[in-house]
Design a protein around this motif. Sequence first.
Motif, PDB file in Angstrom:
ATOM      1  N   ALA A   1       5.176  -7.962 -24.532  1.00  0.00           N
ATOM      2  CA  ALA A   1       6.382  -7.563 -25.283  1.00  0.00           C
ATOM      3  C   ALA A   1       6.081  -6.356 -26.165  1.00  0.00           C
ATOM      4  O   ALA A   1       4.924  -5.996 -26.375  1.00  0.00           O
ATOM      5  N   ILE A   2       7.147  -5.767 -26.632  1.00  0.00           N
ATOM      6  CA  ILE A   2       7.032  -4.669 -27.600  1.00  0.00           C
ATOM      7  C   ILE A   2       8.043  -4.924 -28.717  1.00  0.00           C
ATOM      8  O   ILE A   2       9.160  -5.401 -28.453  1.00  0.00           O
ATOM      9  N   LEU A   3       7.653  -4.663 -29.934  1.00  0.00           N
ATOM     10  CA  LEU A   3       8.576  -4.762 -31.074  1.00  0.00           C
ATOM     11  C   LEU A   3       8.876  -3.340 -31.548  1.00  0.00           C
ATOM     12  O   LEU A   3       7.967  -2.606 -31.947  1.00  0.00           O
ATOM     13  N   LEU A   4      10.127  -3.008 -31.502  1.00  0.00           N
ATOM     14  CA  LEU A   4      10.537  -1.641 -31.834  1.00  0.00           C
ATOM     15  C   LEU A   4      11.063  -1.605 -33.271  1.00  0.00           C
ATOM     16  O   LEU A   4      11.940  -2.390 -33.639  1.00  0.00           O
ATOM     17  N   LYS A   5      10.519  -0.707 -34.062  1.00  0.00           N
ATOM     18  CA  LYS A   5      11.024  -0.575 -35.442  1.00  0.00           C
ATOM     19  C   LYS A   5      10.906   0.882 -35.889  1.00  0.00           C
ATOM     20  O   LYS A   5       9.872   1.515 -35.648  1.00  0.00           O
ATOM     21  N   ASP A   6      11.933   1.389 -36.514  1.00  0.00           N
ATOM     22  CA  ASP A   6      11.960   2.777 -37.016  1.00  0.00           C
ATOM     23  C   ASP A   6      11.627   3.793 -35.923  1.00  0.00           C
ATOM     24  O   ASP A   6      10.960   4.810 -36.170  1.00  0.00           O
ATOM     25  N   GLY A   7      12.040   3.485 -34.724  1.00  0.00           N
ATOM     26  CA  GLY A   7      11.881   4.434 -33.629  1.00  0.00           C
ATOM     27  C   GLY A   7      10.496   4.507 -33.039  1.00  0.00           C
ATOM     28  O   GLY A   7      10.209   5.403 -32.236  1.00  0.00           O
ATOM     29  N   VAL A   8       9.625   3.589 -33.414  1.00  0.00           N
ATOM     30  CA  VAL A   8       8.270   3.545 -32.821  1.00  0.00           C
ATOM     31  C   VAL A   8       7.915   2.087 -32.497  1.00  0.00           C
ATOM     32  O   VAL A   8       8.579   1.158 -32.944  1.00  0.00           O
ATOM     33  N   ALA A   9       6.839   1.907 -31.700  1.00  0.00           N
ATOM     34  CA  ALA A   9       6.389   0.557 -31.367  1.00  0.00           C
ATOM     35  C   ALA A   9       5.666  -0.038 -32.568  1.00  0.00           C
ATOM     36  O   ALA A   9       4.644   0.502 -33.017  1.00  0.00           O
ATOM     37  N   HIS A  10       6.192  -1.122 -33.112  1.00  0.00           N
ATOM     38  CA  HIS A  10       5.567  -1.773 -34.262  1.00  0.00           C
ATOM     39  C   HIS A  10       4.473  -2.718 -33.790  1.00  0.00           C
ATOM     40  O   HIS A  10       3.472  -2.911 -34.488  1.00  0.00           O
ATOM     41  N   ALA A  11       4.663  -3.316 -32.635  1.00  0.00           N
ATOM     42  CA  ALA A  11       3.635  -4.167 -32.017  1.00  0.00           C
ATOM     43  C   ALA A  11       3.840  -4.106 -30.507  1.00  0.00           C
ATOM     44  O   ALA A  11       4.975  -3.995 -30.036  1.00  0.00           O
ATOM     45  N   TYR A  12       2.712  -4.196 -29.755  1.00  0.00           N
ATOM     46  CA  TYR A  12       2.830  -4.021 -28.311  1.00  0.00           C
ATOM     47  C   TYR A  12       1.642  -4.704 -27.649  1.00  0.00           C
ATOM     48  O   TYR A  12       0.487  -4.463 -28.017  1.00  0.00           O
ATOM     49  N   GLY A  13       1.899  -5.571 -26.690  1.00  0.00           N
ATOM     50  CA  GLY A  13       0.806  -6.235 -25.985  1.00  0.00           C
ATOM     51  C   GLY A  13       1.255  -7.557 -25.404  1.00  0.00           C
ATOM     52  O   GLY A  13       2.458  -7.823 -25.287  1.00  0.00           O
ATOM     53  N   THR A  14       0.273  -8.407 -25.054  1.00  0.00           N
ATOM     54  CA  THR A  14       0.648  -9.732 -24.553  1.00  0.00           C
ATOM     55  C   THR A  14       1.202 -10.537 -25.721  1.00  0.00           C
ATOM     56  O   THR A  14       0.976 -10.180 -26.896  1.00  0.00           O
ATOM     57  N   ILE A  15       1.871 -11.613 -25.418  1.00  0.00           N
ATOM     58  CA  ILE A  15       2.462 -12.425 -26.490  1.00  0.00           C
ATOM     59  C   ILE A  15       1.348 -12.935 -27.425  1.00  0.00           C
ATOM     60  O   ILE A  15       1.488 -12.891 -28.654  1.00  0.00           O
ATOM     61  N   SER A  16       0.244 -13.348 -26.833  1.00  0.00           N
ATOM     62  CA  SER A  16      -0.846 -13.866 -27.679  1.00  0.00           C
ATOM     63  C   SER A  16      -1.467 -12.751 -28.529  1.00  0.00           C
ATOM     64  O   SER A  16      -1.826 -12.977 -29.690  1.00  0.00           O
ATOM     65  N   GLU A  17      -1.561 -11.553 -27.984  1.00  0.00           N
ATOM     66  CA  GLU A  17      -2.088 -10.413 -28.769  1.00  0.00           C
ATOM     67  C   GLU A  17      -1.169 -10.103 -29.953  1.00  0.00           C
ATOM     68  O   GLU A  17      -1.650  -9.812 -31.061  1.00  0.00           O
ATOM     69  N   ILE A  18       0.116 -10.167 -29.701  1.00  0.00           N
ATOM     70  CA  ILE A  18       1.071  -9.876 -30.793  1.00  0.00           C
ATOM     71  C   ILE A  18       0.960 -10.964 -31.865  1.00  0.00           C
ATOM     72  O   ILE A  18       0.926 -10.678 -33.072  1.00  0.00           O
ATOM     73  N   LYS A  19       0.867 -12.205 -31.414  1.00  0.00           N
ATOM     74  CA  LYS A  19       0.747 -13.310 -32.379  1.00  0.00           C
ATOM     75  C   LYS A  19      -0.533 -13.146 -33.205  1.00  0.00           C
ATOM     76  O   LYS A  19      -0.536 -13.367 -34.418  1.00  0.00           O
ATOM     77  N   LYS A  20      -1.626 -12.754 -32.515  1.00  0.00           N
ATOM     78  CA  LYS A  20      -2.915 -12.582 -33.188  1.00  0.00           C
ATOM     79  C   LYS A  20      -2.815 -11.487 -34.263  1.00  0.00           C
ATOM     80  O   LYS A  20      -3.336 -11.619 -35.372  1.00  0.00           O
ATOM     81  N   GLN A  21      -2.071 -10.427 -33.894  1.00  0.00           N
ATOM     82  CA  GLN A  21      -1.876  -9.309 -34.824  1.00  0.00           C
ATOM     83  C   GLN A  21      -1.190  -9.775 -36.112  1.00  0.00           C
ATOM     84  O   GLN A  21      -1.396  -9.208 -37.170  1.00  0.00           O
ATOM     85  N   PHE A  22      -0.348 -10.821 -35.973  1.00  0.00           N
ATOM     86  CA  PHE A  22       0.379 -11.341 -37.136  1.00  0.00           C
ATOM     87  C   PHE A  22      -0.172 -12.703 -37.577  1.00  0.00           C
ATOM     88  O   PHE A  22       0.580 -13.599 -37.957  1.00  0.00           O
TER      89      PHE A  22
END
Lengths: 240, 402
Positions: free
Chosen positions: A201-222
């Motif tokens: 997945a990718i999380l889009l915020k302010d016109g740029v990618a705020h987070a990008y990767g596998t679901i587990s990678e994104i969860k790990k990031q947060f």
Amino acid sequence: MKKIVEINHFRMDFGNKTVIRDLSFDVNAGEIFGFLGSNGSGKTTTLRALLGFYTPTSGELLIDGEPYNPEHSSITVGYLPEERGLYRKETVLDTLTYFGRLKGIDNPVEWSTKYLSRVGLLDKAKEKLEKLSGGQQQKIQLGVTIMNNPKLLILDEPTKGFDPVNRRLLMDIIDELHKKGTAVILITHYMDEVERLCDRAILLKDGVAHAYGTISEIKKQFNGKSLDQIFVKVYGGENE
Amino acid sequence: MSKIKNSATSTVIKFEFLRQIKKPSFWISIILIPILMFGVGLFSYLISSDTASIVEQYSENSTIAIVDDASLLPKEAPFLIDGDLDTGVEMVKDQTVDLFFYIPADFATAKNVEFYHISEGIDIFGRESSTIKAILSQYLSQNLDESIVTAITGNFAVTDNPLTSTGEPSNALGRAIIPLAFLIIFFLFVCLFGNRLLMTVVEEKENRISEMILTSVSAKHLIVGKIIAMCLLGIIQILAFVVPAVVLIFLFRDDSTISQILSLIELDPLNLLLTITLFAFSILFIIGACTFIGSISPTARDASQFIAPVMIGTMFPLYFMQSFFVQNPSIMVEFLTYFPFSAPIALMLRSAFGTLATPQLLIGIAEVAILSILIVYATIRSFIKNAINFNLALPAFLTKKS
């Protein structure tokens, strides 16, 4: 892994307003990809630019290595837009058959009949679309989207307005296509759908990618939070 | 994918054609407009014939002379001159009178009056029949033979003998019949299909179909398919209008007026070619204009604001039709002849009335042709640009390239 969608340094301005600043991401063949962001973050704009409705201010958006053209694309694409409708005065069968012919499927009448039977609308085949309920019309729109057995399926808030039964039907259809090797780009605000279905997945915020990767990678990031919690954390401030 | 490309246009044509032809409103409008036109024509004929005001109107604007070898009129009747047929014709040639009627001695059996006037274009429009009938009924001698009275009150013919300014026989009416027929068909097409064309393009946006359709077919094939479908519907409309007319003409081919008109029809190959070319590009131009408006408008309501000026502009020359009869056109006529929206009808009128030289006509046709191709191209571009412009808050033309 073959990349079916490539978006590189995409920027989109409307007059003085910049909607997308610098966005890059890929979608692999056969994966389900969550495209997430708050309302107005530019998700639909990105998809429209990918499909050629908007000319990007800069950057490139490719499907199977080329800018998209429905009549010259090397792969089949199905798109269920956020703003969607059909010919209200036409019958269900005529509409499905028309789109089937446009998409070049072999026997559009037979396909349409089978699909209507599957979604429980065979008795409505000769009815005008305007006589159908909103949910029934959405099933027809979904049929139009998937009828050419797409290799890339783009769904912009597909479950919006669906009751739980139809939502389940849609998920089953997505799952079937996924098993056949279809790549899916899914825009949704239902994080449980993303967690259950999406590979990346990718999380889009302010016109740029705020987070990008596998679901587990994104969860790990947060710090291991759920996607629901992540969404609230990332976008919560926007609504205050 | 080539399968999609090859069949896309024909699929759009078939879909658009069938969905329009299935609508009752399509057939109602096709039947209604010729009936309305016939009704207006009949009304105009009824109020224009057999009234003394016609005599006044024509005697005020034109000088009239009559040679009456059948002695239908008393000697004190106005317009009577001494002399014979040649005398009257010479007066027309040297322009001492505008309209000359010759009533032959055998009027009771021939049931015919000869009519002479100078006409390079068309300036009488069948009023000669009303004029002489009005004169006869107003000033008819008493104690005439019953057979003569029957002939006068019956449907006697008036043979039109228009002359050129040099005194040669002129067949302006005969030359105008075919171009005027095309003008009528064009007028009907605009009336019947202007709004339909608009709706067929704006519908995709209004019903939020644009994105779904444009990921299935290119805008070019979609618009071209729609235009061809509308042209096919136009052909049906033309047939619905022309076939009954041809049948009626065939059934009444022995009627003196109809046989006289048929005998006048002049088919000059060059004029016919120019007329058909002008007609074809005029149709393409109006289709292009209507579809362009549809392509830039988010809703039918928005489109209706733009279509009214286009329709008025297109029909404008008809409001000043009499100005198009004259050989030395005014500045306004010249302007309307080359102004984009009024050009099709203005050119058709001047071509029909013989008030436009061939080189000028060719320039006009070239202008309409170029404009029509440009506007169709602009429509395709605009449809792509505005396909997802569902409201006027964020027009797609603001999208800019770096």
